[in-house]
Design a protein around this motif. Structure first.
Motif, PDB file in Angstrom:
ATOM      1  N   ILE A 117     -39.110 -51.501 -25.117  1.00 27.59           N
ATOM      2  CA  ILE A 117     -38.134 -50.521 -25.613  1.00 27.59           C
ATOM      3  C   ILE A 117     -38.585 -49.105 -25.263  1.00 27.59           C
ATOM      4  CG2 ILE A 117     -37.135 -49.477 -27.697  1.00 27.59           C
ATOM      5  CD1 ILE A 117     -37.157 -52.357 -28.917  1.00 27.59           C
ATOM      6  N   ARG A 118     -39.846 -48.789 -25.552  1.00 29.32           N
ATOM      7  CA  ARG A 118     -40.350 -47.441 -25.253  1.00 29.32           C
ATOM      8  C   ARG A 118     -40.256 -47.118 -23.760  1.00 29.32           C
ATOM      9  NH1 ARG A 118     -43.704 -49.200 -29.384  1.00 29.32           N
ATOM     10  NH2 ARG A 118     -45.290 -49.991 -27.959  1.00 29.32           N
ATOM     11  N   SER A 119     -40.455 -48.126 -22.913  1.00 29.29           N
ATOM     12  CA  SER A 119     -40.440 -47.916 -21.466  1.00 29.29           C
ATOM     13  C   SER A 119     -39.056 -47.861 -20.851  1.00 29.29           C
ATOM     14  CB  SER A 119     -41.228 -49.033 -20.771  1.00 29.29           C
ATOM     15  OG  SER A 119     -42.577 -48.991 -21.148  1.00 29.29           O
ATOM     16  N   ASN A 120     -38.071 -48.540 -21.465  1.00 25.29           N
ATOM     17  CA  ASN A 120     -36.779 -48.738 -20.802  1.00 25.29           C
ATOM     18  C   ASN A 120     -35.554 -48.219 -21.545  1.00 25.29           C
ATOM     19  OD1 ASN A 120     -37.508 -50.577 -18.392  1.00 25.29           O
ATOM     20  ND2 ASN A 120     -38.620 -51.432 -20.123  1.00 25.29           N
ATOM     21  N   VAL A 121     -35.696 -47.872 -22.797  1.00 27.64           N
ATOM     22  CA  VAL A 121     -34.548 -47.495 -23.623  1.00 27.64           C
ATOM     23  C   VAL A 121     -34.607 -46.003 -23.943  1.00 27.64           C
ATOM     24  CG1 VAL A 121     -33.447 -47.890 -25.876  1.00 27.64           C
ATOM     25  CG2 VAL A 121     -34.345 -49.828 -24.569  1.00 27.64           C
ATOM     26  N   ASP A 122     -33.460 -45.338 -23.822  1.00 27.14           N
ATOM     27  CA  ASP A 122     -33.355 -43.927 -24.209  1.00 27.14           C
ATOM     28  C   ASP A 122     -33.106 -43.845 -25.705  1.00 27.14           C
ATOM     29  OD1 ASP A 122     -33.415 -43.068 -21.479  1.00 27.14           O
ATOM     30  OD2 ASP A 122     -31.270 -43.493 -21.317  1.00 27.14           O
ATOM     31  N   THR A 148     -25.735 -42.516 -20.409  1.00 26.25           N
ATOM     32  CA  THR A 148     -24.458 -42.108 -19.844  1.00 26.25           C
ATOM     33  C   THR A 148     -23.540 -41.418 -20.843  1.00 26.25           C
ATOM     34  OG1 THR A 148     -23.526 -44.278 -20.243  1.00 26.25           O
ATOM     35  CG2 THR A 148     -24.492 -43.903 -18.083  1.00 26.25           C
ATOM     36  N   TRP A 149     -23.871 -41.446 -22.120  1.00 28.10           N
ATOM     37  CA  TRP A 149     -23.034 -40.701 -23.063  1.00 28.10           C
ATOM     38  C   TRP A 149     -23.557 -39.272 -23.124  1.00 28.10           C
ATOM     39  CZ3 TRP A 149     -24.434 -39.059 -28.181  1.00 28.10           C
ATOM     40  CH2 TRP A 149     -25.714 -39.432 -28.598  1.00 28.10           C
ATOM     41  N   ALA A 150     -22.710 -38.359 -23.497  1.00 29.26           N
ATOM     42  CA  ALA A 150     -23.053 -36.932 -23.482  1.00 29.26           C
ATOM     43  C   ALA A 150     -23.246 -36.441 -24.918  1.00 29.26           C
ATOM     44  CB  ALA A 150     -21.960 -36.148 -22.786  1.00 29.26           C
ATOM     45  N   PRO A 151     -24.486 -36.440 -25.417  1.00 23.23           N
ATOM     46  CA  PRO A 151     -24.731 -36.084 -26.814  1.00 23.23           C
ATOM     47  C   PRO A 151     -24.154 -34.735 -27.237  1.00 23.23           C
ATOM     48  CG  PRO A 151     -26.713 -37.016 -25.858  1.00 23.23           C
ATOM     49  CD  PRO A 151     -25.735 -36.818 -24.739  1.00 23.23           C
ATOM     50  N   LYS A 152     -24.295 -33.708 -26.431  1.00 18.42           N
ATOM     51  CA  LYS A 152     -23.800 -32.379 -26.822  1.00 18.42           C
ATOM     52  C   LYS A 152     -22.283 -32.367 -26.979  1.00 18.42           C
ATOM     53  CE  LYS A 152     -27.729 -29.939 -24.970  1.00 18.42           C
ATOM     54  NZ  LYS A 152     -28.285 -29.210 -23.862  1.00 18.42           N
ATOM     55  N   GLU A 153     -21.591 -33.042 -26.079  1.00 16.45           N
ATOM     56  CA  GLU A 153     -20.123 -33.099 -26.168  1.00 16.45           C
ATOM     57  C   GLU A 153     -19.681 -33.905 -27.391  1.00 16.45           C
ATOM     58  OE1 GLU A 153     -18.401 -34.514 -22.506  1.00 16.45           O
ATOM     59  OE2 GLU A 153     -19.732 -33.221 -21.331  1.00 16.45           O
ATOM     60  N   VAL A 154     -20.343 -35.018 -27.622  1.00 18.88           N
ATOM     61  CA  VAL A 154     -19.996 -35.864 -28.766  1.00 18.88           C
ATOM     62  C   VAL A 154     -20.248 -35.116 -30.072  1.00 18.88           C
ATOM     63  CG1 VAL A 154     -20.597 -38.005 -29.974  1.00 18.88           C
ATOM     64  CG2 VAL A 154     -20.323 -38.016 -27.492  1.00 18.88           C
ATOM     65  N   VAL A 192     -29.655 -39.284 -37.726  1.00 23.00           N
ATOM     66  CA  VAL A 192     -28.966 -40.409 -37.110  1.00 23.00           C
ATOM     67  C   VAL A 192     -29.613 -40.555 -35.738  1.00 23.00           C
ATOM     68  CG1 VAL A 192     -26.779 -41.252 -36.165  1.00 23.00           C
ATOM     69  CG2 VAL A 192     -26.810 -40.066 -38.362  1.00 23.00           C
ATOM     70  N   TYR A 193     -29.904 -41.799 -35.345  1.00 24.80           N
ATOM     71  CA  TYR A 193     -30.535 -42.046 -34.056  1.00 24.80           C
ATOM     72  C   TYR A 193     -29.662 -42.996 -33.247  1.00 24.80           C
ATOM     73  CZ  TYR A 193     -32.105 -45.824 -37.043  1.00 24.80           C
ATOM     74  OH  TYR A 193     -32.132 -46.855 -37.951  1.00 24.80           O
ATOM     75  N   VAL A 194     -29.737 -42.848 -31.935  1.00 27.49           N
ATOM     76  CA  VAL A 194     -28.955 -43.655 -31.013  1.00 27.49           C
ATOM     77  C   VAL A 194     -29.904 -44.185 -29.940  1.00 27.49           C
ATOM     78  CG1 VAL A 194     -27.045 -43.682 -29.360  1.00 27.49           C
ATOM     79  CG2 VAL A 194     -26.920 -42.195 -31.386  1.00 27.49           C
ATOM     80  N   PHE A 195     -29.912 -45.505 -29.773  1.00 22.82           N
ATOM     81  CA  PHE A 195     -30.677 -46.134 -28.701  1.00 22.82           C
ATOM     82  C   PHE A 195     -29.694 -46.594 -27.632  1.00 22.82           C
ATOM     83  CE2 PHE A 195     -33.519 -46.906 -32.349  1.00 22.82           C
ATOM     84  CZ  PHE A 195     -34.746 -46.539 -31.818  1.00 22.82           C
ATOM     85  N   SER A 196     -29.994 -46.302 -26.361  1.00 23.21           N
ATOM     86  CA  SER A 196     -29.127 -46.749 -25.278  1.00 23.21           C
ATOM     87  C   SER A 196     -29.957 -47.265 -24.110  1.00 23.21           C
ATOM     88  CB  SER A 196     -28.184 -45.632 -24.831  1.00 23.21           C
ATOM     89  OG  SER A 196     -28.907 -44.502 -24.397  1.00 23.21           O
ATOM     90  N   PHE A 197     -29.336 -48.167 -23.359  1.00 20.56           N
ATOM     91  CA  PHE A 197     -29.967 -48.800 -22.201  1.00 20.56           C
ATOM     92  C   PHE A 197     -28.960 -48.718 -21.063  1.00 20.56           C
ATOM     93  CE2 PHE A 197     -30.862 -52.924 -19.927  1.00 20.56           C
ATOM     94  CZ  PHE A 197     -32.055 -52.518 -19.345  1.00 20.56           C
TER      95      PHE A 197
END
Length: 155
Positions: free
Chosen positions: A112-117, A2-8, A50-55
Motif C-alpha cells: 500500500i505504501r509503495s503503490n497507493v496514493d 486521477t481525481w482532482a482534490p483541489k477542485e473537489v 477525511v482521508y482518501v486512498f486511490s490506486f
C-alpha cells in the motif's frame, strides 16, 4: 491519482455553505501523499480528517477520523488485522482484481505504501463531527470508492 482534490474541495465548500457551514479558506488543509508514501505520524492536534486512498484511476477507500483517532489515521489501514474494515483487509479480499500475489498479500502494508496514493483533508476540530461527516459523505458520493460499506451495498 486521477481525481482532482483541489477542485473537489472547492465543490465541497459550496455544499458546506448550502448546509449553513461557514468555512474560511484556511479551514481545510490538503495533504497529498503520492505513492510511494509515508503514512502520517500523527493526526495534528486540534484537527479531524477525511482521508482518501486511490490506486491509479480507482478510488479505493474514503474514511474519517475524529480528533482522538490516532491509530485509525496513522496505521490501521495498512494492517489487515488491526481493526474492522481496513483498506489492507479489503485489498487482500480483492487480490485477484488488484493482481496481488502471495508475496504482496503477505506484505500488504508495504505494498500500500509503495503503490497507493493517499490524500488527507484536515479540518479544525471545533467545526464538529457533523461537518466531518458531511465531507466524508460528499467524497464518498463524488468519488465512489471501491471499498465502502459491505460488499452487498456497493454499487
Amino acid at each position: 491519482m486521477t481525481w482532482a482534490p483541489k477542485e473537489v474541495l472547492a465543490d465541497f465548500a459550496t455544499v458546506a455553505r448550502l448546509a449553513g457551514v461557514s468555512l474560511t479558506q484556511g479551514d481545510i488543509r490538503l495533504e497529498e501523499l503520492p505513492a510511494p508514501h509515508t503514512p502520517p505520524a500523527r493526526l495534528p492536534a486540534g484537527h479531524m480528517a477525511v482521508y482518501v486512498f486511490s490506486f491509479g484511476a480507482d478510488v479505493l477507500k474514503v474514511g474519517k477520523v475524529g480528533p482522538k483517532s490516532q491509530a485509525r489515521y496513522t496505521s490501521q489501514h495498512y494492517n489487515p488485522g488491526s481493526s474492522q474494515s481496513t483498506l489492507a483487509a479489503s485489498m487482500i479480499a480483492d487480490a485477484e482484481w488488484l493482481g496481488l500475489g502471495e508475496t504482496e498479500r503477505a506484505g500488504i502494508g508495504s505494498w500500500i505504501r509503495s503503490n497507493v496514493d493517499r490524500v488527507n483533508v484536515l479540518i479544525p476540530a471545533p467545526h464538529g463531527i457533523p461537518v466531518l461527516t458531511l465531507l466524508e459523505s460528499f467524497l464518498q458520493c463524488r468519488l465512489r470508492p471501491r471499498y465502502e460499506g459491505f460488499r452487498s451495498q456497493r454499487g
